[in-house]
Design a protein around this motif. Sequence first.
Motif, PDB file in Angstrom:
ATOM      1  N   GLY A 267      -0.403   5.333 -11.010  1.00  0.00           N
ATOM      2  CA  GLY A 267      -0.793   5.672  -9.654  1.00  0.00           C
ATOM      3  C   GLY A 267      -2.259   5.989  -9.495  1.00  0.00           C
ATOM      4  O   GLY A 267      -2.871   5.692  -8.471  1.00  0.00           O
ATOM      5  N   SER A 268      -2.856   6.585 -10.518  1.00  0.00           N
ATOM      6  CA  SER A 268      -4.264   6.952 -10.440  1.00  0.00           C
ATOM      7  C   SER A 268      -5.186   5.865 -10.988  1.00  0.00           C
ATOM      8  O   SER A 268      -6.394   6.045 -11.008  1.00  0.00           O
ATOM      9  N   ALA A 269      -4.636   4.754 -11.425  1.00  0.00           N
ATOM     10  CA  ALA A 269      -5.444   3.672 -11.996  1.00  0.00           C
ATOM     11  C   ALA A 269      -5.007   2.335 -11.423  1.00  0.00           C
ATOM     12  O   ALA A 269      -4.472   1.488 -12.131  1.00  0.00           O
ATOM     13  N   PRO A 270      -5.227   2.106 -10.114  1.00  0.00           N
ATOM     14  CA  PRO A 270      -4.707   0.885  -9.494  1.00  0.00           C
ATOM     15  C   PRO A 270      -5.286  -0.404 -10.082  1.00  0.00           C
ATOM     16  O   PRO A 270      -4.581  -1.403 -10.181  1.00  0.00           O
ATOM     17  N   ALA A 271      -6.542  -0.412 -10.485  1.00  0.00           N
ATOM     18  CA  ALA A 271      -7.124  -1.629 -11.057  1.00  0.00           C
ATOM     19  C   ALA A 271      -6.443  -1.965 -12.386  1.00  0.00           C
ATOM     20  O   ALA A 271      -6.130  -3.135 -12.650  1.00  0.00           O
ATOM     21  N   LEU A 272      -6.197  -0.960 -13.200  1.00  0.00           N
ATOM     22  CA  LEU A 272      -5.513  -1.175 -14.471  1.00  0.00           C
ATOM     23  C   LEU A 272      -4.095  -1.684 -14.233  1.00  0.00           C
ATOM     24  O   LEU A 272      -3.618  -2.593 -14.912  1.00  0.00           O
ATOM     25  N   PHE A 273      -3.420  -1.101 -13.247  1.00  0.00           N
ATOM     26  CA  PHE A 273      -2.065  -1.522 -12.906  1.00  0.00           C
ATOM     27  C   PHE A 273      -2.068  -2.988 -12.457  1.00  0.00           C
ATOM     28  O   PHE A 273      -1.224  -3.770 -12.882  1.00  0.00           O
ATOM     29  N   ASP A 274      -3.017  -3.379 -11.619  1.00  0.00           N
ATOM     30  CA  ASP A 274      -3.096  -4.768 -11.164  1.00  0.00           C
ATOM     31  C   ASP A 274      -3.356  -5.720 -12.329  1.00  0.00           C
ATOM     32  O   ASP A 274      -2.819  -6.825 -12.360  1.00  0.00           O
ATOM     33  N   GLN A 275      -4.181  -5.296 -13.295  1.00  0.00           N
ATOM     34  CA  GLN A 275      -4.419  -6.128 -14.471  1.00  0.00           C
ATOM     35  C   GLN A 275      -3.125  -6.314 -15.263  1.00  0.00           C
ATOM     36  O   GLN A 275      -2.819  -7.417 -15.719  1.00  0.00           O
ATOM     37  N   LEU A 276      -2.389  -5.242 -15.413  1.00  0.00           N
ATOM     38  CA  LEU A 276      -1.113  -5.314 -16.119  1.00  0.00           C
ATOM     39  C   LEU A 276      -0.159  -6.265 -15.403  1.00  0.00           C
ATOM     40  O   LEU A 276       0.452  -7.132 -16.025  1.00  0.00           O
TER      41      LEU A 276
ATOM     42  N   ASP B 168       0.834  -1.204   0.000  1.00  0.00           N
ATOM     43  CA  ASP B 168       0.000   0.000   0.000  1.00  0.00           C
ATOM     44  C   ASP B 168       0.866   1.251   0.000  1.00  0.00           C
ATOM     45  O   ASP B 168       0.542   2.237  -0.662  1.00  0.00           O
ATOM     46  N   GLU B 169       1.980   1.228   0.731  1.00  0.00           N
ATOM     47  CA  GLU B 169       2.889   2.373   0.761  1.00  0.00           C
ATOM     48  C   GLU B 169       3.558   2.576  -0.598  1.00  0.00           C
ATOM     49  O   GLU B 169       3.753   3.710  -1.034  1.00  0.00           O
ATOM     50  N   TRP B 170       3.923   1.479  -1.261  1.00  0.00           N
ATOM     51  CA  TRP B 170       4.496   1.578  -2.610  1.00  0.00           C
ATOM     52  C   TRP B 170       3.504   2.292  -3.520  1.00  0.00           C
ATOM     53  O   TRP B 170       3.866   3.221  -4.245  1.00  0.00           O
ATOM     54  N   ARG B 171       2.257   1.866  -3.472  1.00  0.00           N
ATOM     55  CA  ARG B 171       1.209   2.470  -4.315  1.00  0.00           C
ATOM     56  C   ARG B 171       0.996   3.946  -3.975  1.00  0.00           C
ATOM     57  O   ARG B 171       0.802   4.773  -4.861  1.00  0.00           O
ATOM     58  N   ARG B 172       1.032   4.283  -2.690  1.00  0.00           N
ATOM     59  CA  ARG B 172       0.816   5.673  -2.271  1.00  0.00           C
ATOM     60  C   ARG B 172       1.908   6.573  -2.848  1.00  0.00           C
ATOM     61  O   ARG B 172       1.627   7.634  -3.401  1.00  0.00           O
ATOM     62  N   VAL B 173       3.159   6.149  -2.719  1.00  0.00           N
ATOM     63  CA  VAL B 173       4.263   6.960  -3.233  1.00  0.00           C
ATOM     64  C   VAL B 173       4.228   6.996  -4.760  1.00  0.00           C
ATOM     65  O   VAL B 173       4.454   8.042  -5.367  1.00  0.00           O
TER      66      VAL B 173
END
Length: 157
Positions: free
Chosen positions: A41-50, A27-32
């Motif tokens: 950073g603004s699209a966490p679902a897309l990032f997780d899919q990738l 979560d801290e990695w994502r926050r930074v």
Amino acid sequence: APVWVCTRGVSAESADSGVHLADRPSDEWRRVNAAAGEHYGSAPALFDQLLGRIRAPLIFATVADGGQTASVGMAVAEAGRVGLFEIGTHPAHRRRGLARRVVGALLAWGAAQGATGAYLQVMPDNTPALALYQGLGFGEAYRYWYRVAPAPVTGDG
């Protein structure tokens, strides 16, 4: 948007014991990552899919400053190369050498995975990133244009 792909060789790199490596983003990695302005950073679902589509070994790096996670990055190792992605530092912690430490740790990880070369992509108007990467021995290999398709028209449009 114009993008430069930069490369350099990788040899047995020394690992920085102050950089934490993990097999998934915290979560801290994502926050930074979001605060640093990185594009996922603004699209966490897309990032997780990738991330779910990556089959090669990958690693996430974090480094703290003043007890807070301050700089992050990720790397993927495949076919003798290590690709560096999502390198970023929280704006409140910039200009302290933290991204340099993250890149160094990711290169060391890549070397341990058998990589002999490294690559990354950077926009040429990102002057601080260019200075960092050039200072670490990366040089331009080629350029391309990143194009974003317009949103599809739906309904009566």
